[in-house]
Design an enzyme around this catalytic site. Sequence first.
Site, short mmCIF file in Angstrom:
data_model
loop_
_atom_site.label_atom_id
_atom_site.label_comp_id
_atom_site.label_asym_id
_atom_site.label_seq_id
_atom_site.Cartn_x
_atom_site.Cartn_y
_atom_site.Cartn_z
CG ASP A 487 -5.98 -2.12 -4.29
OD1 ASP A 487 -5.55 -2.57 -5.35
OD2 ASP A 487 -6.18 -0.91 -4.09
C1 BGC Z 1 -8.18 1.94 -3.73
C2 BGC Z 1 -8.66 1.35 -5.02
C3 BGC Z 1 -9.18 -0.02 -4.75
C4 BGC Z 1 -10.21 -0.01 -3.66
C5 BGC Z 1 -10.70 -1.38 -3.29
C6 BGC Z 1 -9.25 1.89 -2.71
O1 BGC Z 1 -8.77 2.35 -1.52
O2 BGC Z 1 -7.79 3.26 -3.96
O3 BGC Z 1 -7.61 1.31 -5.93
O4 BGC Z 1 -9.70 -0.51 -5.92
O5 BGC Z 1 -9.68 0.59 -2.52
O6 BGC Z 1 -9.76 -2.14 -2.67
#
Ligand code: BGC
Length: 832
Positions: A487
């Site tokens: 993200d």
């Molecule tokens: C989120 C995921 C994401 C991951 C890496 C997590 O906190 O829930 O959706 O893929 O972080 O960024």
Amino acid sequence: MEQQKRYGHFDDQHREYVITNPQTPWPWINYLGNEDFFSLISNTAGGYSFYKDAKFRRITRYRYNNVPMDNGGRYFYLKDGDTVWNPGWKPCKTPLDFYECRHGMSYTRITGRKNGVEASVLFFVPLKKWAEVQKLTLTNQSQETKTLKLFSFEEWCLWNAATDMENFQRNFSTGEVEIEGSTIYHKTEYRERRNHYAFYHVNAPIQGFDTDRETFVGLYNEFANPDAVMEGKPRNSHAHGWSPIASHYIEVTLAPGESKDFVFILGYIENEQDKKFSALQVINKEKAHALIAELDTTEKVDKAFAELCEYWDALLNIYKVKTGNDKLDRMVNIWNQYQCMVTFNFSRSASFFESGVGRGMGFRDSNQDLVGFVHQIPPRARQRIIDIASTQFPDGGCYHQYQPLTKRGNNDIGGGFNDDPCWLIFGTVAYIKETGDFSILDEMVPFDNQPGSEVTLFEHLKISMDHVIKNLGPHMLPLIGRADWNDCLNLNCFSWDPNESFQTTENVSEGTKAESLMIAGLFVVTGKDYVALCKKLANGQRSTVNGQWSMVNVQCDFAEEANRMQQAVDAMIEAVKKHGWDGEWYLRAYDFYGRKIGSNECEEAKIFIESQGWCTMAEIGAEDGMVAKSLDSCKKYLECEHGMVLNNPAFTKYIYEYGEISSYPEGYKENAGIFCHNNPWVIIGECIAGRGNDAWSHYAKILPSYVEEKYQTLHKVEPYVNCQMVAGKDAFRPGEGKNSWLTGTAAWMWYTVSEFILGIKPDYDGIRIDPCLPETATDYTVCRKFREAEYEITIHPNGVQKGVKAITLDGQPIEGTVIPYSVGKHVVEVVM
Ligand code: BGC
């Protein structure tokens, strides 16, 4: 030498973690409730309760990141002469003669002793009930008669957990309660649009109560020394506005050796619109009375508790391993599966790191969580797939999150995360392989929850694949959109404004060349699954477990569809080999301008873990040695004492073109933290490549039971579950853990160990046996319930890392490595 501090230990026989010192390095929590009513509870009884949705139906109040930490919860105060204490030590923090907290499967038992009195509280949410039960047992272990004053305490939240902590100009004037016998009712906003109320009951006559917080605590006091308790005198306050609470006051006399139980019930009720009131401004309490009547004696509560324990017995009997290695067995048989259920229930919404107001259920998160949970209660996984798919858009894109209460997509965050669609295939295929229920593909599922827009679930899978194909960039690799799994890799964001959210800001995407190798690998893995599924369907193999034909709605030439997608997968593999290989590892991405990310040419962050994981799982370029080189590079550049970091070297400055990833200080979160979630991707890559020693050594580094010692001091967070992130080698304090409980790590650790290391893989026609083990592995047995069958599978590794030589099923040799499914009990022997 300083003695190593220990705060607790595992009790495998009872499936509990036993905390023996209340001053843990961080609150060590547990989850109560399995379906609708949930509670979070720390080892000192802190935490809160909610119904279905931690944002919209918060029942009790909680203050995050407080001083002192973990302030607020369900508290029992005992006043014995001048001494006031709590069984869970907090909030009074009176030194106890004995303290113990046992976190078990959906229950917590906290016991304290002081001056010859023992107070033991069992907290749990009975199955199918909207209530938290708190069974308090008081025992006089002294030689004298004891006269105690007991005060209970809960603080109500005004339902919407977000406005509860900000809209005080309104909140301080809306609070309302009713008191009836030993029950305190919380009915704020019930007079208008709410059709729900809560109550706090005790199954004994009370000698007083309080419902107004300031009257009970005193404006200049704290939970540690509430006025009413310190004086030993309830005020019988009736809350009007301000902050309503619920406190019962009970006088208890105990002869030497005598013991008494009190059952406290925190309940939640919904009434039909026309049955809300029994008189003007008087709530209809019928349902509350009925709920109380089901739980108001020790016997009833003990029975409900026994049912909960049986429920967990049954769940944990579906996959059971016996390796003789306690550390492995306890994680596989107990804690990993338990954490999978919790993450399935909550996605990333409510923990001591997730406030329950910021995030609903994630699209990609929930699909991954499902893979850790599907063997436990397949019908719930089925429903979840339908709920998730219902938030998809007609073009295959989807809302990134949805609210569990409404099941509607979250407009605050929207969509545009281009890996999201692929995960629907990942989840659905896992469901069908576990259950054999192809009929799910036939379900009519809407787009964006719009009635009338329904198409089959199969159609949703198809457009998910197409979404990737229709969004390719200049190298024929998938465009990343707002972000892929990471993200924080925001390649179209370009933000210099600290008031903008990295997640939702897409300042430029027109003309973007930002492509993701992580999505490329994910597409190949899920694309192969999709092709295999289409081939099954083309072969007419569409019967459900009970042999009924389904698939009436899906109009599709499956053979042609399999063909079409195979070509897309092949093209993607070629694109990765051509444009996604850096010489020693896979690139991570191309940025907006088409420049390499995660390349030896880059100044920092030359290598990233996500694309190594997905492209090795996809076996892209294995024949040319790419997989082996990539896995070796992970060991060389990413691995450290505590696991594999996300990228290396860490970013030392903010990069406008990369977004949030470079916003974190070195070694934390997505900037070179050990993001546990993605470690299993590489471990699975190792397993597929047959490198059992390496797979195991990566796995053991992040397996909580293996590093339990570290949790006691360095990791800080709960030693019985995985946390999302452990500070990486570049951090100020490498090894510190954060964001425990709600992490995709749970499902991925489970998927890795159950299917790839121990090698028991559900498949359409049976169970595929394909372990990948360290050379040191000895014989082990897995008991696996699978649909209507039960297999006792014993594996003889013989020092081999990978490769099954022979299998017998009930004494008869079988061809290949798939044990064909058939109803009943079977014994399987596997020689490697
Ligand atoms: C989120 C995921 C994401 C991951 C890496 C997590 O906190 O829930 O959706 O893929 O972080 O960024």
